[in-house]
Scaffold this motif. Structure first.
Motif, short mmCIF file in Angstrom:
data_model
loop_
_atom_site.label_atom_id
_atom_site.label_comp_id
_atom_site.label_asym_id
_atom_site.label_seq_id
_atom_site.Cartn_x
_atom_site.Cartn_y
_atom_site.Cartn_z
N ALA A 102 -4.16 -0.56 5.92
CA ALA A 102 -5.31 -1.12 5.22
C ALA A 102 -6.31 -1.73 6.19
N TYR A 128 0.53 4.39 2.45
CA TYR A 128 0.23 3.98 3.83
C TYR A 128 0.56 5.07 4.84
N LEU A 155 -7.03 3.14 -1.12
CA LEU A 155 -5.76 2.45 -1.25
C LEU A 155 -5.09 2.77 -2.58
N SER A 164 -8.09 0.99 8.02
CA SER A 164 -8.99 1.67 7.09
C SER A 164 -10.27 0.87 6.90
N TYR A 165 -10.15 -0.46 6.88
CA TYR A 165 -11.35 -1.30 6.78
C TYR A 165 -12.20 -1.15 8.03
N ILE A 180 0.89 -1.16 0.00
CA ILE A 180 0.00 0.00 0.00
C ILE A 180 0.93 1.21 0.00
#
Length: 631
Positions: free
Chosen positions: A105, A82, A120, A108-109, A79
């Motif tokens: 990530a 990031y 992303l 973020s989810y 990523i």
């Protein structure tokens, strides 16, 4: 860059165990720096990870386990943004245990659910498990740089992995050929997503998110389509500056690494431009690599040296021979998992073998031809234009007459009309190795599917020239070029990065009017104009080259012809009915015309031998001759 593997079982399924040790062992080349595993208490989620340490060397191990198993994430790839995501999420109260990119990530989810993919910027294949409500989420990056495969298992579970061979190693999936996929391979030179060569095994298409619910229900949706950007300047100088700015920022992001980053430097526009943009953003001389193929008619090393000298790179030239095809083809087909008709698999494998001795990350110019129209098939051939100037009735009569003595030429004449009425079919016809006359020559009776390019061309809302690029960005790019890049880099534990495939640049490039992208039908004219500020004139005016393999020579003087005959005409191969003995002999009789077709058949044959008949669990050391001797 890494390898991931796992098993998800719905609540109603009997608990079975995937052989995670075997799954990880067979893909250890993707991540030799460490192994991690996670199994939920009820064993309904089992996962493993092999790590190639690039970012956050100290604390970046995976799987990432949040709140004692509330969520578990495995991520292959990078990523790139990031740091920006971590800053944003940190400001919203998210705490981080690592300094890595994949934790950004994961958080973020947590913050945004499935919409997290929109934030992303990277190349990635992600597997994410949620304990409540017992759900598996699989995600593949927008352009399909990183692979992800899956299959159903008994009871409704799903086994997934970065490579197909890991699915077979799980002990839960049996390798068997899907004959419709064989037909697709002969038509395209690859098997288009979501299909693979193997029955019951699917590849997650690029830009897709897949969910497997607690009851085993599978849903797949596409979260991104490359649409023309809406903020492109209206004038050519503005467009050049805009695209250059995006390229420079993409390079900036993709230089992020905790290990040294190098760059492939050929004598072409794409790699030269990347090196020019990268050299000014690093605090030490950029490491660049150029290859000289022994005996090749074209030597690009002088052009590459001009770029290296201009930007003061730490430049290495290495010499390679591509005459090792008979020795290496079985190994290449094992790494590839699926047959790939692209014979540049060999030189790229050799290049990355050398690079892998020095570095772990290398920038690559893949994507430039698809963004800036670098292939002849994007333009009507002059001879086709002259032919179409004849009355249609006369053309039809001529094609019928020619077809009696030269069916292939008649087919070539007939395809000219497709440029205006079926551009997707035109792209396909100018790239397929096995059009109808050749299939008849080979004795192949398989039913060929519609061209994959046609469907994507039809869904693009914009000029036909741009729609052709869009079709290739969704077919040839991920299924051939990016698969080749992933397998040949990962075979040597090297991470290949592709700054030209930053999704922002893709969207901007698709918005460029064709008259500015390729004025007068000049391939890559806009990219040449952009590069004029950065590269020497000698390179700007040089003809397009590539990592070509001397395939005809392999069959005429390299000893491949008798080996191909033995492999392709053994009883087990002929019994499949994909070709006839007489058909193979017809191709072998004219290696000057059919060498690349014979190579593609060998790739298919070896793939089946290794992954279906042989169930080979490690890269073979046997040569093509030894495999032929084995029967």
């Amino acid at each position: 860059m890494c390898g991931l593997a796992g098993l998800f079982l719905p609540g109603s399924a009997n608990v079975v165990e995937a052989d995670l040790a075997a799954m990880l062992a067979v893909t250890r080349h993707r991540g030799p720096d460490g192994v991690g595993r996670y199994t939920s208490e009820n064993k309904r989620f089992q996962a493993g990870f092999t790590r190639l340490a690039i970012i956050d060397l100290a604390t970046g191990d995976q799987p990432l386990i949040r709140n004692g198993g509330e969520m578990v994430l495995l991520g292959n790839g990078e990523i790139y943004n990031y740091r920006e995501l971590r800053t944003e999420l940190g400001g919203r109260g998210h705490a981080f245990k690592t300094q890595g990119d994949m934790e950004a990530a994961l958080e973020s989810y947590v913050a945004k659910g499935r919409d997290f993919v929109n934030d992303l910027n990277g190349m990635y294949a992600i597997a994410l498990y949620e304990r409540q409500p017992h759900r598996l989420v699989l995600v593949r990056d927008r352009l399909g740089v990183k692979p992800l495969y899956w299959a159903r298992v008994s009871g409704g579970g799903v086994v997934f992995a970065s490579e197909i061979k890991a699915l077979f190693a799980s002990g839960l999936v049996t390798a068997a050929v899907d004959e419709t996929a064989v037909a697709a391979y002969l038509a395209h030179g690859y098997v288009p997503a979501p299909q693979t060569l193997y029955r019951g095994v699917s590849k997650l298409p690029p830009a897709s998110i897949m969910t497997v619910e607690a009851d085993g229900t599978v849903g797949i949706e596409r979260y991104w389509r490359a649409a023309p950007a809406g903020d492109l300047p209206g004038d050519e100088p503005g467009i050049r500056a805009h695209l250059t700015g995006i390229m420079a920022d993409a390079v900036r992001l993709q230089l992020r690494s905790d290990v040294p980053v190098g760059a492939m430097l050929s004598g072409g526009l794409d790699s030269g431009l990347l090196v020019a943009l990268a050299a000014g953003q690093v605090d030490r001389p950029l490491k660049t690599y150029t290859v000289r193929f022994l005996g090749a008619k074209v030597d690009e090393t002088p052009l590459a040296a001009e770029v290296a000298n201009r930007y003061g790179t730490d430049h290495t030239v290495f010499e390679l021979s591509t005459d090792s095809a008979a020795q290496l083809l079985p190994r290449l087909c094992w790494y590839a998992d699926e047959p790939l008709a692209d014979a540049s698999l060999l030189p790229n494998y050799l290049i990355n073998e050398v690079i892998g001795r020095e570095t772990r990350v290398v920038l690559n110019g893949t994507g430039g031809d698809e963004l800036f129209a670098g292939y002849g098939r994007y333009f009507r051939l002059p001879v086709e234009a002259r032919y179409l100037g004849l009355p249609r009735t006369l053309r039809r009569m001529g094609e019928a007459a020619v077809g009696l003595v030269h069916p292939f030429l008649a087919w070539q004449l007939a395809r000219a009309e497709k440029f205006d009425r079926d551009r997707g079919g035109y792209l396909h016809d100018h790239s397929t190795l096995f059009p109808p006359p050749i299939r008849a020559l080979l004795g192949c009776g398989l039913k060929i599917p519609p061209p994959a390019q046609a469907g994507f061309f039809a869904e693009f809302d914009g000029p036909a020239d741009s729609a052709a690029l869009y079709a290739e960005l969704n077919t040839y790019l991920p299924e051939d070029l990016l698969t080749l890049l992933d397998r040949t880099t990962m075979a040597h534990s090297v991470e290949g990065r592709v700054p030209l495939l930053d999704h922002r640049l893709v969207e901007a490039a698709l918005a460029v009017p064709p008259a500015i992208r390729t004025p007068g039908g000049r391939q890559k004219a806009l990219e040449r104009a952009i590069a004029a500020e950065f590269l020497p004139t000698s390179l700007l005016n040089a003809p397009k080259q590539g990592f070509a393999s001397p395939v005809p020579a392999w069959f005429t003087t390299g000893g491949l012809a008798p080996l191909a005959r033995r492999l392709l005409t053994r009883r087990q191969s002929l019994d499949r009915g994909w070709w006839s003995r007489e058909g193979v002999e017809r191709l072998l009789a004219r290696p000057d015309r059919h060498a690349f077709r014979l190579y593609s058949l060998l790739a298919l044959e070896l793939t089946v031998r290794l992954h279906v008949e042989g169930a080979c669990s490690e890269a073979p050391t046997a040569s093509l001759a030894e495999m032929a001797d084995a029967g």
